[in-house]
Scaffold this motif. Structure first.
Motif, mmCIF file in Angstrom:
data_model
loop_
_atom_site.group_PDB
_atom_site.id
_atom_site.type_symbol
_atom_site.label_atom_id
_atom_site.label_comp_id
_atom_site.label_asym_id
_atom_site.label_seq_id
_atom_site.Cartn_x
_atom_site.Cartn_y
_atom_site.Cartn_z
ATOM 1 N N ALA A 8 79.922 44.816 45.255
ATOM 2 C CA ALA A 8 78.518 45.116 43.778
ATOM 3 C C ALA A 8 77.946 46.010 43.603
ATOM 4 O O ALA A 8 77.393 46.752 43.012
ATOM 5 C CB ALA A 8 77.456 43.787 44.197
ATOM 6 N N ARG A 9 77.531 46.523 44.513
ATOM 7 C CA ARG A 9 77.348 47.777 44.847
ATOM 8 C C ARG A 9 78.262 48.997 43.732
ATOM 9 O O ARG A 9 77.888 49.402 42.702
ATOM 10 C CB ARG A 9 77.034 49.335 46.261
ATOM 11 N N GLY A 10 79.806 49.264 44.285
ATOM 12 C CA GLY A 10 80.457 49.445 42.928
ATOM 13 C C GLY A 10 80.442 49.125 41.703
ATOM 14 O O GLY A 10 80.073 50.212 40.804
ATOM 15 N N ILE A 11 80.399 47.656 41.695
ATOM 16 C CA ILE A 11 79.884 47.045 40.240
ATOM 17 C C ILE A 11 78.470 47.140 39.378
ATOM 18 O O ILE A 11 78.620 48.184 38.679
ATOM 19 C CB ILE A 11 80.184 45.490 40.420
ATOM 20 N N ARG A 12 78.097 48.157 39.800
ATOM 21 C CA ARG A 12 76.703 48.136 39.924
ATOM 22 C C ARG A 12 77.093 49.595 38.821
ATOM 23 O O ARG A 12 76.140 50.276 38.125
ATOM 24 C CB ARG A 12 75.261 48.368 40.913
ATOM 25 N N ARG A 13 77.109 50.859 39.830
ATOM 26 C CA ARG A 13 78.032 52.167 39.216
ATOM 27 C C ARG A 13 78.112 51.776 38.296
ATOM 28 O O ARG A 13 78.512 52.735 37.429
ATOM 29 C CB ARG A 13 77.812 52.605 40.721
ATOM 30 N N MET A 14 79.541 51.706 38.012
ATOM 31 C CA MET A 14 80.583 51.055 37.159
ATOM 32 C C MET A 14 79.595 51.257 36.111
ATOM 33 O O MET A 14 80.400 50.818 34.532
ATOM 34 C CB MET A 14 81.583 49.959 37.105
ATOM 35 N N PHE A 15 79.285 49.693 36.517
ATOM 36 C CA PHE A 15 78.629 48.782 34.706
ATOM 37 C C PHE A 15 77.142 50.072 34.903
ATOM 38 O O PHE A 15 76.847 49.958 33.166
ATOM 39 C CB PHE A 15 77.569 47.106 35.348
ATOM 40 N N ALA A 16 76.900 50.709 35.098
ATOM 41 C CA ALA A 16 75.813 52.097 34.661
ATOM 42 C C ALA A 16 76.552 52.951 33.900
ATOM 43 O O ALA A 16 76.354 53.345 32.598
ATOM 44 C CB ALA A 16 75.591 52.226 35.785
ATOM 45 N N VAL A 17 77.857 53.081 34.078
ATOM 46 C CA VAL A 17 78.712 53.960 32.988
ATOM 47 C C VAL A 17 79.655 53.258 32.320
ATOM 48 O O VAL A 17 79.372 53.747 31.098
ATOM 49 C CB VAL A 17 80.044 54.476 34.264
ATOM 50 N N ALA A 18 79.714 52.093 32.200
ATOM 51 C CA ALA A 18 79.709 51.519 30.935
ATOM 52 C C ALA A 18 79.065 51.749 30.119
ATOM 53 O O ALA A 18 78.912 51.566 28.429
ATOM 54 C CB ALA A 18 80.632 50.001 31.563
ATOM 55 N N ARG A 19 77.679 51.129 30.824
ATOM 56 C CA ARG A 19 76.369 50.765 29.392
ATOM 57 C C ARG A 19 76.353 52.324 28.665
ATOM 58 O O ARG A 19 75.775 52.361 27.912
ATOM 59 C CB ARG A 19 75.451 50.202 30.521
ATOM 60 N N THR A 20 76.095 52.779 29.795
ATOM 61 C CA THR A 20 76.773 54.608 28.586
ATOM 62 C C THR A 20 76.854 54.859 28.028
ATOM 63 O O THR A 20 76.241 55.433 26.936
ATOM 64 C CB THR A 20 76.039 55.502 30.077
ATOM 65 N N GLN A 21 78.527 54.308 27.843
ATOM 66 C CA GLN A 21 79.737 54.858 27.138
ATOM 67 C C GLN A 21 78.572 53.802 25.986
ATOM 68 O O GLN A 21 79.599 54.362 24.874
ATOM 69 C CB GLN A 21 80.743 54.255 27.581
ATOM 70 N N TYR A 22 78.869 52.518 25.743
ATOM 71 C CA TYR A 22 78.455 51.287 25.153
ATOM 72 C C TYR A 22 77.408 51.961 24.220
ATOM 73 O O TYR A 22 77.434 51.769 22.585
ATOM 74 C CB TYR A 22 78.467 50.040 25.386
ATOM 75 N N ARG A 23 75.688 52.192 25.269
ATOM 76 C CA ARG A 23 75.011 52.699 24.593
ATOM 77 C C ARG A 23 75.564 53.583 22.966
ATOM 78 O O ARG A 23 75.242 53.825 22.778
ATOM 79 C CB ARG A 23 73.680 53.015 25.190
ATOM 80 N N GLN A 24 75.821 54.712 24.135
ATOM 81 C CA GLN A 24 77.102 56.279 23.182
ATOM 82 C C GLN A 24 77.152 55.613 22.225
ATOM 83 O O GLN A 24 77.891 56.380 20.930
ATOM 84 C CB GLN A 24 77.362 57.125 23.677
ATOM 85 N N ALA A 25 78.296 55.261 22.299
ATOM 86 C CA ALA A 25 79.477 54.603 20.834
ATOM 87 C C ALA A 25 78.411 53.509 19.607
ATOM 88 O O ALA A 25 78.893 54.019 18.761
ATOM 89 C CB ALA A 25 80.271 53.224 21.137
ATOM 90 N N LEU A 26 77.170 53.322 19.829
ATOM 91 C CA LEU A 26 76.698 52.493 19.122
ATOM 92 C C LEU A 26 75.537 53.881 18.498
ATOM 93 O O LEU A 26 75.392 53.357 17.445
ATOM 94 C CB LEU A 26 75.715 51.407 20.453
ATOM 95 N N GLU A 27 75.404 54.094 19.223
ATOM 96 C CA GLU A 27 74.765 55.298 18.689
ATOM 97 C C GLU A 27 75.252 55.881 17.747
ATOM 98 O O GLU A 27 74.468 56.633 16.927
ATOM 99 C CB GLU A 27 73.510 56.441 19.584
ATOM 100 N N GLU A 28 76.664 56.750 18.621
ATOM 101 C CA GLU A 28 77.359 57.834 17.303
ATOM 102 C C GLU A 28 77.912 56.860 15.741
ATOM 103 O O GLU A 28 77.566 57.375 14.960
ATOM 104 C CB GLU A 28 78.871 58.119 18.137
ATOM 105 N N ARG A 29 77.335 55.745 15.684
ATOM 106 C CA ARG A 29 77.463 55.152 14.338
ATOM 107 C C ARG A 29 76.711 54.233 13.674
ATOM 108 O O ARG A 29 76.337 53.174 13.382
ATOM 109 C CB ARG A 29 78.417 53.941 14.884
#
Length: 809
Positions: free
Chosen positions: A361-382
């Motif tokens: 879960a600790r690893g998933i939380r870290r990975m999820f933080a990366v995924a959220r950042t990338q997805y938010r960036q993809a939304l903001e780019e458009r």
């Protein structure tokens, strides 16, 4: 297989009073006044009277069929009657359809009032030119309006768009591609991330992160809560070492030795030899890599535990047989010792998995933080937001409103009365949004002199946990609203049904009382005395025949046939009371609903009803990409995207666009692509029967034209041409003809929408449709279609049918 049906009510119960009496005055002006003649003195009537009075804050629990929408409409109209400006009323429900229906009922009540009273006629004249301000909103639409009005305060681009259902999958795929590249690099230095990737692999990690992103408003808190409960010093290597030590002790029989236990084992089987090597590896814990040790632990424990992970208690130990053990009593001694040690192994593995899950879960939380950042960036780019983002940004806006005093004043002065429908479907984030809107009321800082809030729901109907709805939020909201006016008690309940016959009410009372779970978690199902339908007070006359029935069969096909036979009988012999006129009439297919637990089980029922000439309509959440006509079009698009694939050629040839027989496919195999595209006659052509030969030659003649146009016209235009050339509309016969043609039109519209969003090639459209096919895309809606309605239990929420079958229980 079990099916239940609910018949139409007999004589309706006592009719509810109009919102207005003959003089045009509001019938319910205070809790002491009557709502109807029948409910003058009972608790149910008192609760209704209290609920429609805008002087009170109300949390109303309303069972199914009790008229909760009528109560909400009454309260809304009473607010207008009291002179409240419609712009100061915020009414929220959870679907656009429900919002539209509620608005129409409010306007209808206002018109009726105007016809009865000069006073109401004057009020109607005031409101008539402002009907556009009488708005019932969905929670998503309300959040969107907040961001449109306060974009700078919400930290969003003022020109943002809402991502549609073609944008979101594309943006998520792009974000996850970047995320996984980042995570693979991160795994070289982060042991927790490395463990997750090793346990799940790339494909499952991608699926898991996609699921977390779609529920990110609750996922962050859930992960934090889980991780924070575990020891922070845990590492994967440490957890594995501790588990190996514990397992090594657990497998030693009490009063015996490990060597004797192992010597009595099934040494005649090769798998046992592997087991002995694994046991020996437990003695070399310090020298074993973490991944290898983790595998060793699982394989050793498997000898003592079942596939479900529980301790073996009796019987043989698969895959071993008697001949694999040493002669004599060795097999019995080995099994007895194993059954004695297995509970200790189960306990050791429980601790191992618990601690390892904390690290994961600790690893998933870290990975999820990366995924959220990338997805938010993809939304903001458009410059787009998806629905979760809209709610999250709206919440952030209201949390920071103290920083923007002028904007806060505008909101507080505007929304002075709040009404929320279907509250049991509310998530914690949505409730926080509402609570922030009314927070100032309890602080004594609000602009309105007499603000009010009304929420209505039924915790027994809370079935949207997979969308983050929490039934416990209803209790939390009740306590919060009580606190706005100290000393008041906002919670009320109504249980008298105006819909169901007494037999059905008795059945629900008895069944739900049996499955009730009092005293457990706050979100467990409970059915208390106050929830029971007061059947004794029901004034409905009995309908002809039984109101409940059961059909039992040995297979889904037989169950479907039994249900179809019963429906055919009902359509011939049964009358129902028309909802709009109240007059009895012959039952029609549209009066019948068939409810399923899952999306995968409706085909047999659709087929059996079609065989009896009974039309069907497969409702949302069931079957769009499973429909034959959509499979045909998907097969066509996938073949056009890759004509060299014989697998895709086979699906295209078997579709109703071509309709080649199985015998013909076998004769033309294995190179079906060449059979369509080669200049020479394909092998096996002469062996085809005349009809198959004619069809194949015809499609071979059209294909060069179709393939040549792929790069010259849009995919939607090409699709239209092929359907016309193939005379496909003539294939859509039978009782589903109308539904099938509407589905084809919807598919053509979907292709147009995708190509307009940038998916301009047939190949990309085919790939995108394949990704959509795993979702809940609904069949095309056909207004006023008189057909048996097939739907999931979730999709039936808010609908009414005189006859209902609940199948595949």
């Amino acid at each position: 297989m079990t099916s239940e049906r609910r018949r139409a009510p007999g004589e309706p119960p006592v009719k509810q009073a109009s919102l207005f009496d003959e003089a045009g005055a509001v019938v319910v002006a205070s809790p002491a006044e009557d709502v109807s003649a029948a409910s003058a003195h009972d608790a149910d009537g008192e609760a209704r009277a209290y609920a429609v009075d805008p002087a009170h804050n109300v949390v109303l629990e309303a069972s199914a069929g009790t008229g909760k929408t009528s109560v909400l409409v009454s309260r809304y109209v009473n607010l207008l009657k009291a002179g409240v400006d419609p712009a100061n009323i915020l009414a929220i429900t959870f679907t656009r359809k429900a919002a539209a229906e509620m608005r129409e009922r409010i306007l209808g009540e206002l018109r009726t009032a105007a016809e009865r009273s000069a006073f109401d006629k004057a009020r109607w004249a005031e409101l008539r030119d402002r009907l556009g301000e009488i708005a019932i909103s969905t929670i998503d639409a309300f959040c969107l309006s907040l961001l449109r009005e306060f974009p700078l305060e919400a930290d969003v681009d003022p020109g943002f768009d809402l991502a549609d259902d073609t944008d979101v999958p594309r943006l998520m795929r792009s974000a996850l591609d970047r995320t996984l590249r980042t995570l693979v690099a991160l795994a070289r230095t982060d042991a927790d991330v490395e463990l997750v990737l090793a346990q799940l692999g790339i494909a499952r990690t991608r699926q898991g992160l996609a699921a977390l992103l779609s529920r990110r408003l609750v996922a962050v808190e859930a992960l934090d809560r889980f991780v924070d409960r575990g020891p922070r010093e845990l590492t994967a290597a440490g957890v594995c070492r501790q588990a190996a030590y514990a397992l090594r002790e657990a497998i030693v029989p009490a009063g015996g030795s490990l060597a004797s236990f192992l010597a009595d084992g099934p040494a005649g089987h090769p798998r046992y030899e592997l087991f002995l090597r694994e046991v020996e590896a437990l003695n070399r814990v310090e020298d074993s890599p973490e991944a290898a040790l983790r595998g060793t632990i699982e394989r050793v424990a498997a000898h003592f535990l079942t596939k479900e992970g529980t301790a073996r208690k009796a019987g043989a130990i698969p895959p071993y047989a008697a001949e694999h053990y040493p002669p004599g009593a060795a097999a019995r001694r080995h099994r007895d010792a194993l059954f004695e040690t297995a509970p200790r192994v189960e306990e050791a593995m429980f601790v191992f998995h618990r601690d390892l899950n904390v690290v994961l879960a600790r690893g998933i939380r870290r990975m999820f933080a990366v995924a959220r950042t990338q997805y938010r960036q993809a939304l903001e780019e458009r410059s787009v937001l998806d629905f979760s983002d809209v709610l999250e940004r709206a919440l952030g806006l209201l949390r920071r409103m103290d920083e923007f005093s002028q904007s806060r004043f505008r909101l507080e002065s505007r929304y002075q009365h709040v009404l929320v429908d279907e509250f049991q479907d509310t998530s914690r984030a949505q409730w926080e949004l509402v609570s922030l809107l009314i927070q100032a009321w309890g602080e004594g800082q609000g602009v309105a002199a007499s603000p009010s809030i009304f929420i209505v729901g039924d915790r027994k109907q809370s079935i949207y946990r997979f969308r983050d709805a929490e039934v416990a939020v209803l209790q939390q909201a009740s306590r919060y609203i009580d606190g706005l006016r100290p000393g008041s008690r906002a919670r009320r309940s109504i249980a008298r049904s105006f819909r169901a016959v007494p037999e059905l009410q008795h059945f629900v009372n008895d069944l739900f009382a049996e499955v009730s779970q009092p005293g457990r978690r706050a979100d467990d199902f409970t059915y208390e005395e106050r929830d029971k339908f007061p059947v004794e007070a029901a004034a409905a006359a009995m309908d002809e025949g039984p109101a409940l029935g059961v059909a039992v069969a040995d297979s889904p096909e037989a169950c479907a046939a039994a249900v179809a036979d019963e429906i055919a009988r009902l359509l011939q012999e049964t009358t129902v009371r028309d909802k709009s006129t109240g007059v009895r009439r012959q039952a029609r297919p549209g009066d019948i609903g068939i409810l399923f637990r899952s999306r995968s089980s409706h085909r047999e029922f659709e087929r059996e009803l079609g065989a009896r000439g009974i039309p069907t309509y497969v409702y949302k959440g069931l079957g769009f990409f499973d429909a034959d006509e959509i499979k045909d079009l998907t097969a066509l698009l996938r073949f056009l995207a890759d004509p060299s694939s014989s697998l895709r050629a086979a699906a295209f040839l078997r579709s109703r666009i071509v309709r080649l027989s199985d015998t013909a496919l076998a004769l033309l195999s294995p190179d079906l692509s060449a059979a369509l595209l080669s200049d020479a006659d394909p092998p096996g052509l002469d062996a085809l029967d005349p009809e198959d030969r004619a069809v194949l030659l015809q499609v071979r003649g059209h294909l060069p034209v179709w393939l040549e146009r792929i790069d010259r016209v849009t995919p939607a235009e090409l699709l239209d041409q092929i359907l016309s050339d193939a005379a496909y509309p003539f294939e859509l016969g039978g009782s589903r003809r109308r539904q099938a043609w509407e589905n084809v039109k919807k598919m053509r519209g979907l292709v147009r929408r995708i190509q307009n969003r940038g998916y301009a090639t047939v190949r990309r459209i085919a790939a995108h449709l394949l990704s959509l096919s795993a979702g809940d895309e609904s069949n095309a809606v056909i207004e006023a279609l008189d057909a048996v309605n097939l739907m999931t239990v979730h999709a039936s929420k808010g609908l009414e049918f005189p006859v209902v079958f609940v199948v595949n229980l």
